[in-house]
Design a protein around this motif. Structure first.
Motif, mmCIF file in Angstrom:
data_model
loop_
_atom_site.group_PDB
_atom_site.id
_atom_site.type_symbol
_atom_site.label_atom_id
_atom_site.label_comp_id
_atom_site.label_asym_id
_atom_site.label_seq_id
_atom_site.Cartn_x
_atom_site.Cartn_y
_atom_site.Cartn_z
ATOM 1 N N SER A 91 3.965 -1.469 -6.277
ATOM 2 C CA SER A 91 3.078 -1.155 -5.160
ATOM 3 C C SER A 91 2.637 -2.439 -4.464
ATOM 4 O O SER A 91 2.379 -3.457 -5.137
ATOM 5 C CB SER A 91 1.850 -0.380 -5.661
ATOM 6 N N SER A 201 8.501 9.223 1.134
ATOM 7 C CA SER A 201 7.298 9.983 1.477
ATOM 8 C C SER A 201 6.480 9.139 2.447
ATOM 9 O O SER A 201 6.939 8.092 2.915
ATOM 10 C CB SER A 201 6.485 10.321 0.222
ATOM 11 N N ARG A 203 4.033 7.156 2.005
ATOM 12 C CA ARG A 203 3.636 5.816 1.567
ATOM 13 C C ARG A 203 4.556 5.302 0.459
ATOM 14 O O ARG A 203 4.127 4.591 -0.438
ATOM 15 C CB ARG A 203 2.179 5.826 1.099
ATOM 16 N N GLU A 204 5.847 5.634 0.582
ATOM 17 C CA GLU A 204 6.782 5.220 -0.449
ATOM 18 C C GLU A 204 8.184 5.111 0.135
ATOM 19 O O GLU A 204 8.593 5.922 0.966
ATOM 20 C CB GLU A 204 6.774 6.245 -1.594
ATOM 21 N N LYS A 212 11.704 2.676 -6.538
ATOM 22 C CA LYS A 212 10.786 3.037 -5.463
ATOM 23 C C LYS A 212 9.661 2.006 -5.329
ATOM 24 O O LYS A 212 9.230 1.414 -6.320
ATOM 25 C CB LYS A 212 10.189 4.427 -5.698
ATOM 26 N N GLN A 214 5.820 1.605 -3.521
ATOM 27 C CA GLN A 214 4.714 2.225 -2.800
ATOM 28 C C GLN A 214 3.992 1.154 -1.982
ATOM 29 O O GLN A 214 4.029 -0.033 -2.310
ATOM 30 C CB GLN A 214 3.740 2.882 -3.783
ATOM 31 N N CYS A 218 2.667 -0.376 6.041
ATOM 32 C CA CYS A 218 4.066 -0.770 6.222
ATOM 33 C C CYS A 218 4.300 -1.210 7.656
ATOM 34 O O CYS A 218 3.740 -0.627 8.603
ATOM 35 C CB CYS A 218 4.986 0.397 5.874
#
Length: 931
Positions: A91, A201, A203-204, A212, A214, A218
Motif C-alpha cells: 500500500s 478496483s 483504490r487498487e 496487487k 493499494q 493515484c
C-alpha cells in the motif's frame, strides 16, 4: 458525471485569496503555479458514451543496440534492468502510473510532502521528453542548424547525418542520468516497479505478475503516442518515437502533418541532406494554432531551405516492405502516396506527425470507476470520476502536450490530491514554442480567438529587423506582437525569430502576474539585446496612449505654469495663495501639481490661504475626472488628478513632520482635496463661513484624500459619519471635533497674515509665537457639539464594524428616538447614506478602520497619513476602472441626479470579496510613494 467535493475553506479566506489571484493555500511553501484567470474552457462534466481507444503504436526500444551511448541510456532508464532489492509495499500514499515528465514530477512532489510513493513503468524512465521528444529533437535541430550555417563541407551529407545522430545519442545518454532508475530509487526515495498495471478496483491495481498494490491517491501519467490515421494502418512508418533509430540518412522523406513535430523534423532533415516533402491538408495551412503571419514566415523559410509543401488529400499509401526493421538503414524502402488530384509522391521514408493520442488502453479504467475509455474525463482539479485518481500530462483530454505543461499539471494534481488545495488547472498559463528556424513562440489567445470571443483589443507589433541588436547580428525576419486590452492587460502574444522561445517567457510572466503592457514597456532592458523586440512591442501600446488626444491635453496642461497658484516669500514665510479657478473652486490637475511643487520648496514656515489674504475654498476636480472617464473609460485622468492631490498633501505633511510650522486658512465649502491640504497643516484656521465636508459624500461616490486626512486628525466616529452620510461641519463644529484648531472671524484674517509676515522665523520660539498670535486672534469655542449626536456617534460608528452594520444601527436609533430634533438629524444621515454606492461605503469603512488600527499601533501622525493616502490611492485606482463607479460620478456631478440609476444593490448584497479586491495593494509599478 464528475462532481466537486465541498470545500472546507472559510469564506473569508477565499475572499482574501481572490484579492491575491495567483496565490493558493500552500503557495508560500511550495510556490505559486497559477495565472490570474481561467484561460481554458470549462471541463466536460457529462459522461459521453464509451468508445474504443484509437490504435496506438508499440513502444520502440532504443537502437542501435550496439551503440555505446544507447547502451548507457538503456542502462539508466530501462526499469526492467533494475529489479527491486526488496518487495514493494502492498500500500502507498501515492501511486504513479507512467515515468514521463508528469509521473516523475509527481514522484518528486509526493516525496517532498513526506508521502510513500510507488512508480510503475514498463518501459523507459523519462518518457517522450528524454527518449524520443524534446532532448533528441533539439540536439538534431542544433546539428542541422550548424550544418546549414557552416561553409561548404567536403564531408558528405550521409557522414554529417551519422555524426549528428551520434551526438544526439550522446547528449540523450548524459541527460538520462537525471531521470535514471537509480536516482529515483535512492535519491528521491521512490519504489520503482517495472511492470504494466491495470486497475482492479477504485483504490487498487494489479501488476503483470498478479501482485496487487493499494493506494490512497493515484496519478495517471501514462502519456501519449503518435496517432495512426486509417490510411497508415498496417504500414510500417516513422514517428517521433522510432525516428531516432535511423542509422543512415533517407535520401527523401515525406512528412504527414504540419504541426510542431512535423515541421521541426522536416526542416532539420532537409538541412542535413534529405529531400523533404510536407503533405498538409487541402487548406494548405501549417501550424494551425499559430497566427497566420507567423506560419507564413516559417513556411517561406522552410521553402528557402528546399522543403516542398503539398496541399491535398491522400487516397492511398503503399510501402515496399512490411518490416519495420528495414526503415532505419540502407537500402531504404519505397513509399508511394496517391493524392486525390492524381499526384503521386515517392520517398524512401515516411514520418507520421498527424497528432498524438493518450495511452490509456489496457488500464481497465472502468473497474476503478474512471470515465472515458478513449478520452479521460477530468474536472478542473485534474480529478477523474474516481475522486482518488488524478491525471496529468499528455494523457489528459485535449491536452497541451508540452513537457512544461505536463510538469505544471503534475504539481497541480499532486497538491490537489494530497493537500486538497483545490487549484484550478484551467488557470495554468501554458506558453508554447516551435523550434523551427525562425522559432515561433506564443502564449495566451490568438487574435482570431479574441475576435470570436468578442474581446476588445488592439495588436501592437515590433519587427525584429528594427531592433538594433538584430541589425548588428544581421537578423531581419520575425516580429513580436502583443494583443492588448484597452486597460493594458496582455491577452496574448506571439514572437517569431531567433530564440523566440526564450523571449516568450517574459510575456508569460507578465500575463500570469497581471503586469500590463505599460509595465512591461517600463521595465529597463539591457542594450543592445534581442529581447528588446518584446519591450518595444509593449512600448507601442504606451505610445498609443501618449498620443491619444485627451492624454496629450493632460500632458500639455500639466507641463504649463498655473496662474491660479502663486508663491511669495515674506521674511522666511512661504505664502501659497490659491485663487478661484471656477465657481465650485475645483482644483484641476495643473493646480494640484503646482501646489505640490510649491509645498516641496524650502521654507521656514508655510501659509496656505486664498487670494488677497482670504481663507481658501477648494476641492478636487471630480467633475473633470468624471467627464474624462465618460469620454474614455480607460482614461488615466483620475489617477493623474488623485496622484497630484495626494502628493500635495504629502508634501505639506512632510514639512510639518520636519518641524516647519504649517498654517492653513479654510473658508467656504472646503471638501476633498482642500480638506486634505488643511488636515496636513499643524494650525488649521476656520471662520464663521466655513463648511467642511467630504466630496459629494452624501451620495457616497468615492473615497478621497479627505478621508485619509480626516482619519489622521479627527475623532474616528465623526470621520466615519462625515464620510458615509454627508454630514457637514460648521467652523465651530470643526474645532469641537478636532478637524480645526482655531476659530477666527474672516475679517481678522488679513491682520493675522500681517502678523505672521512679521514673525522672526529663525527664532527657536517661533512655534510659541505662532500659537500666541492665533490664540490672541481666535474666538474661544466652548462646545458646538450636541450630547445626543455624540451619543449616536458612539453607538453607531463603533470600531471593527461594517457600513451595513452602521446603517442598521442608525435605522434602529431612528425608530427608537423620541426627541424630534435628534430624530430629524438621524433621518438626514440615513437619507445621505441610503443614496450612496454600497461598495464604496464598505470600502470607505474599511479604509477608516485601517487608519484607526494604524493610530493604535503608535505610528506618527505623518506615517498614519502616508499609509492612509497609499490605501486611498489603491482603492481609487481600482474604482476608476469600474463602470458602475464612473456612472455614479456622472449621474451625481454631470446630470445632478441625486438618485442615480446606477445604484441597484443594497449593503446586504455587497460581496466582501469585492471589497477586498478594491482594497488589495497595487502592484509596485502602479503604487506611488507619497511624501
Amino acid at each position: 458525471m464528475i462532481t466537486r467535493r465541498p470545500t472546507l475553506l472559510p469564506v473569508l479566506c477565499l475572499a482574501l485569496m481572490r484579492g491575491m489571484p495567483t496565490a493558493t493555500i500552500y503557495s508560500g511553501i511550495l510556490g505559486p503555479l497559477l495565472g490570474r484567470s481561467v484561460l481554458r474552457p470549462p471541463p466536460r462534466t457529462t459522461r459521453t458514451p464509451p468508445a474504443e481507444p484509437p490504435p496506438v503504436p508499440a513502444e520502440h526500444p532504443a537502437e542501435p543496440a550496439e551503440d555505446p551511448h544507447v547502451r548507457r541510456l538503456v542502462e539508466n532508464v530501462e526499469t526492467s534492468r533494475h529489479p527491486q532489492s526488496v518487495a514493494p509495499s502492498p500500500s502507498y500514499d501515492l501511486l504513479v502510473l507512467g515515468a514521463g515528465v508528469a509521473g516523475l514530477i509527481s514522484c518528486i512532489v509526493g516525496r517532498q510532502l513526506g508521502r510513500s510513493v510507488a512508480l510503475v513503468e514498463p518501459h523507459y524512465m523519462g518518457g517522450d521528453c528524454l527518449n524520443t521528444g524534446c532532448v533528441p529533437s533539439k540536439a538534431l535541430i542544433a546539428a542541422a542548424k550548424e550544418a546549414h550555417q557552416s561553409a561548404p563541407n567536403t564531408e558528405s551529407a550521409a557522414a554529417q547525418f551519422v555524426a549528428a545522430m551520434s551526438r544526439l545519442r550522446r547528449i540523450r545518454a548524459e541527460i538520462s542520468e537525471h531521470d535514471s532508475v537509480q536516482r529515483y530509487s535512492t535519491e528521491v526515495g521512490v519504489d520503482v516497479i517495472s511492470s504494466r498495471a491495470r486497475f482492479a478496483s477504485r483504490r487498487e491495481v494489479v501488476l503483470e505478475d498478479g501482485s496487487k498494490l493499494q493506494f490512497r491517491k493515484c496519478i495517471l501519467g501514462t502519456g501519449a503516442a503518435a496517432r495512426i490515421p486509417k490510411v497508415l494502418e498496417g504500414i510500417p512508418h516513422l514517428t517521433n518515437s522510432n525516428l531516432w533509430n535511423l542509422r543512415a540518412l533517407p535520401p527523401s522523406l515525406i512528412v504527414l502533418g504540419a504541426g510542431p513535430i512535423g515541421l521541426e523534423l522536416a526542416q532539420a532533415l532537409q538541412r542535413l541532406g534529405s529531400q523533404v516533402t510536407v503533405v498538409v491538408g487541402s487548406s494548405g495551412k501549417i501550424m494551425g494554432k499559430e497566427e497566420e503571419a507567423a506560419a507564413d514566415i516559417v513556411k517561406k523559410s522552410m521553402e528557402a531551405d528546399g522543403v516542398k509543401f503539398v496541399s491535398s488529400k491522400i487516397q492511398t499509401i503503399t510501402c515496399s516492405s512490411n518490416s519495420e526493421s528495414e526503415l532505419y538503414d540502407e537500402p531504404f524502402v519505397t513509399y508511394r502516396l496517391k493524392l486525390v488530384d492524381d499526384v503521386v509522391l515517392d520517398a524512401s521514408a515516411l514520418l507520421n506527425a498527424t497528432g498524438r493520442v493518450a495511452r490509456t488502453a489496457g488500464l481497465d479504467l472502468e473497474k476503478a470507476g474512471i470515465h472515458g475509455s478513449a478520452e479521460l474525463e477530468v474536472n478542473e482539479w485534474l480529478q477523474t470520476s474516481n475522486e482518488d485518481v488524478f491525471a496529468a500530462g499528455d494523457c489528459l483530454p485535449g491536452a497541451q502536450r508540452f513537457t512544461h505543461a505536463a510538469e505544471w499539471q503534475a504539481r497541480v494534481a499532486v497538491r490537489n490530491a494530497l493537500l486538497d488545495e483545490r487549484m484550478d488547472a484551467r488557470r495554468l498559463l501554458v506558453p508554447r514554442a516551435t523550434y523551427t528556424d525562425p522559432e515561433v513562440a506564443s502564449v495566451g489567445s490568438s487574435a482570431q480567438e479574441l475576435r470570436d470571443a468578442g474581446k476588445d483589443f488592439t495588436t501592437f507589433m515590433r519587427q525584429a529587423g528594427d531592433v538594433d541588436r538584430n541589425v548588428c547580428d544581421g537578423v531581419s525576419g520575425g516580429y513580436a506582437s502583443l494583443h492588448v486590452a484597452p486597460d493594458g492587460e496582455i491577452l496574448g502574444a506571439t514572437v517569431v525569430g531567433r530564440n523566440a522561445g526564450d523571449h516568450i517567457s517574459e510575456v508569460t510572466l507578465c500575463m500570469q502576474h497581471g503586469l500590463t503592457a505599460a509595465e512591461l514597456a517600463g521595465t529597463m532592458h539591457p542594450y543592445p539585446t534581442a529581447a528588446e523586440v518584446v519591450r518595444q512591442a509593449a512600448q507601442a501600446f504606451v505610445r498609443s496612449r501618449i498620443f491619444d488626444a485627451q492624454n496629450q491635453e493632460t500632458l500639455k496642461r500639466n507641463s504649463e505654469a498655473c496662474d491660479w497658484v502663486r508663491s511669495e516669500w515674506k521674511n522666511g514665510l512661504h505664502i501659497i495663495s490659491l485663487d478661484r479657478p471656477k465657481a465650485l473652486n475645483a482644483c484641476n490637475q495643473a493646480m494640484a501639481k503646482c501646489i505640490a511643487e510649491a509645498a516641496a520648496r524650502p521654507a521656514s514656515a508655510v501659509l496656505l490661504r486664498g487670494d488677497g489674504g482670504r481663507a481658501f475654498c477648494a476641492g478636487g476636480d471630480v467633475k473633470g475626472v468624471a467627464l474624462a472617464i465618460q469620454a474614455d473609460p480607460q482614461s488615466s485622468a483620475g489617477q493623474v488628478q488623485v496622484a497630484h492631490e495626494y502628493n500635495a498633501v504629502a508634501q505639506l505633511s512632510a514639512k510639518r513632520e520636519d518641524g516647519v510650522p504649517v498654517i492653513c486658512f479654510m473658508d467656504g465649502i472646503c471638501m476633498g482635496f482642500g480638506l486634505g491640504l488643511a488636515c496636513a497643516a499643524e494650525f488649521r484656521i476656520v471662520t464663521e463661513t466655513s463648511l467642511l465636508a467630504m466630496p459629494e459624500c452624501n451620495i457616497g461616490i468615492t473615497p478621497d484624500v479627505g478621508f485619509a486626512a480626516t482619519a489622521a486628525s479627527i475623532t474616528p466616529g465623526v470621520g466615519k459619519c462625515m464620510s458615509l452620510t454627508g454630514w457637514r461641519l460648521t467652523g465651530k463644529e470643526a474645532v469641537t471635533y478636532g478637524l480645526a484648531t482655531h476659530f477666527i472671524p474672516s475679517e481678522r484674517l488679513p491682520s493675522v497674515t500681517e502678523h505672521l509676515e512679521s514673525i522672526d522665523w529663525t527664532s527657536r520660539k517661533v512655534r510659541e509665537d505662532v500659537l500666541e498670535l492665533l490664540q490672541r486672534e481666535a474666538i474661544p469655542v466652548e462646545s458646538s457639539g450636541r450630547p445626543d449626536i455624540e451619543r449616536i456617534l458612539e453607538e453607531v460608528f463603533v470600531p471593527s464594524s461594517t457600513a451595513r452594520e452602521a446603517f442598521r444601527r442608525l435605522t434602529r436609533l431612528y425608530a427608537e428616538e423620541e426627541e424630534e430634533e435628534t430624530q430629524s438629524w438621524v433621518q438626514e444621515r440615513l437619507e445621505g447614506m441610503g443614496e450612496g454606492n454600497c461598495l464604496c461605503q464598505e470600502v470607505i469603512m474599511r479604509l477608516l478602520e485601517m487608519a484607526e488600527f494604524s493610530a493604535k499601533a503608535g505610528k506618527t501622525r505623518h506615517a498614519r497619513l502616508m499609509e492612509a493616502l497609499s490605501h486611498d490611492f489603491a482603492s481609487l485606482s481600482r474604482l476608476f476602472g469600474r463602470p458602475d463607479f464612473c456612472e455614479g460620478v456622472r449621474a451625481a456631478l454631470i446630470e445632478k441626479d441625486k438618485s442615480p440609476k446606477w445604484q441597484n444593490a443594497t449593503l446586504a448584497e455587497v460581496d466582501p470579496a469585492e471589497v477586498y479586491r478594491v482594497l488589495a495593494p497595487l502592484p509596485p509599478a502602479e503604487a506611488l510613494s507619497f511624501g
